[in-house]
Scaffold this motif. Sequence first.
Motif, PDB file in Angstrom:
ATOM      1  N   GLU A  63       0.822  -1.215   0.000  1.00 47.23           N
ATOM      2  CA  GLU A  63       0.000   0.000   0.000  1.00 47.23           C
ATOM      3  C   GLU A  63       0.854   1.262   0.000  1.00 47.23           C
ATOM      4  O   GLU A  63       0.535   2.235  -0.673  1.00 47.23           O
ATOM      5  N   THR A  64       1.927   1.246   0.773  1.00 45.26           N
ATOM      6  CA  THR A  64       2.690   2.479   0.989  1.00 45.26           C
ATOM      7  C   THR A  64       3.809   2.720  -0.009  1.00 45.26           C
ATOM      8  O   THR A  64       4.114   3.871  -0.323  1.00 45.26           O
ATOM      9  N   LEU A  65       4.429   1.659  -0.519  1.00 48.98           N
ATOM     10  CA  LEU A  65       5.577   1.836  -1.407  1.00 48.98           C
ATOM     11  C   LEU A  65       5.221   2.593  -2.696  1.00 48.98           C
ATOM     12  O   LEU A  65       5.908   3.554  -3.040  1.00 48.98           O
ATOM     13  N   PRO A  66       4.138   2.221  -3.394  1.00 47.82           N
ATOM     14  CA  PRO A  66       3.789   2.979  -4.613  1.00 47.82           C
ATOM     15  C   PRO A  66       3.533   4.455  -4.312  1.00 47.82           C
ATOM     16  O   PRO A  66       3.914   5.327  -5.098  1.00 47.82           O
ATOM     17  N   VAL A  67       2.928   4.739  -3.166  1.00 49.42           N
ATOM     18  CA  VAL A  67       2.649   6.124  -2.780  1.00 49.42           C
ATOM     19  C   VAL A  67       3.963   6.859  -2.541  1.00 49.42           C
ATOM     20  O   VAL A  67       4.147   7.988  -2.990  1.00 49.42           O
ATOM     21  N   GLU A  68       4.891   6.197  -1.863  1.00 49.40           N
ATOM     22  CA  GLU A  68       6.200   6.807  -1.613  1.00 49.40           C
ATOM     23  C   GLU A  68       6.915   7.108  -2.929  1.00 49.40           C
ATOM     24  O   GLU A  68       7.500   8.178  -3.109  1.00 49.40           O
TER      25      GLU A  68
END
Length: 108
Positions: A63-68
Amino acid sequence: MSETVIDTQELGEKIVKVLKTIYDPEIPVDIYELGLIYDVFVNEDNEVKILMTLTSPNCPVAETLPVEVEEKVKSLNMVKDAEVEITFDPPWNQDLMSEEAKLELGLL
């Protein structure tokens, strides 16, 4: 026309530099050297699309890696917008890692 080519190439290099600052939390290697980045597209409007994968579909940072990645790429001055698309085709495997990453993880 040739100016644009240089700009997108230069931008591409800047994007790669940014990607090399993002690490998979489970592996002490950046996502670029890990081979998680399949493609980076930059259009004339400096909108960036990144095709990437994760080490596994149930990766803890799915969930967080693509956003980062999106946030860090968007933070570059030349980038107007950034979008990350996650794919598992082809699935990631250790062969996609750079020699540097394999060395770092003792796989060579």
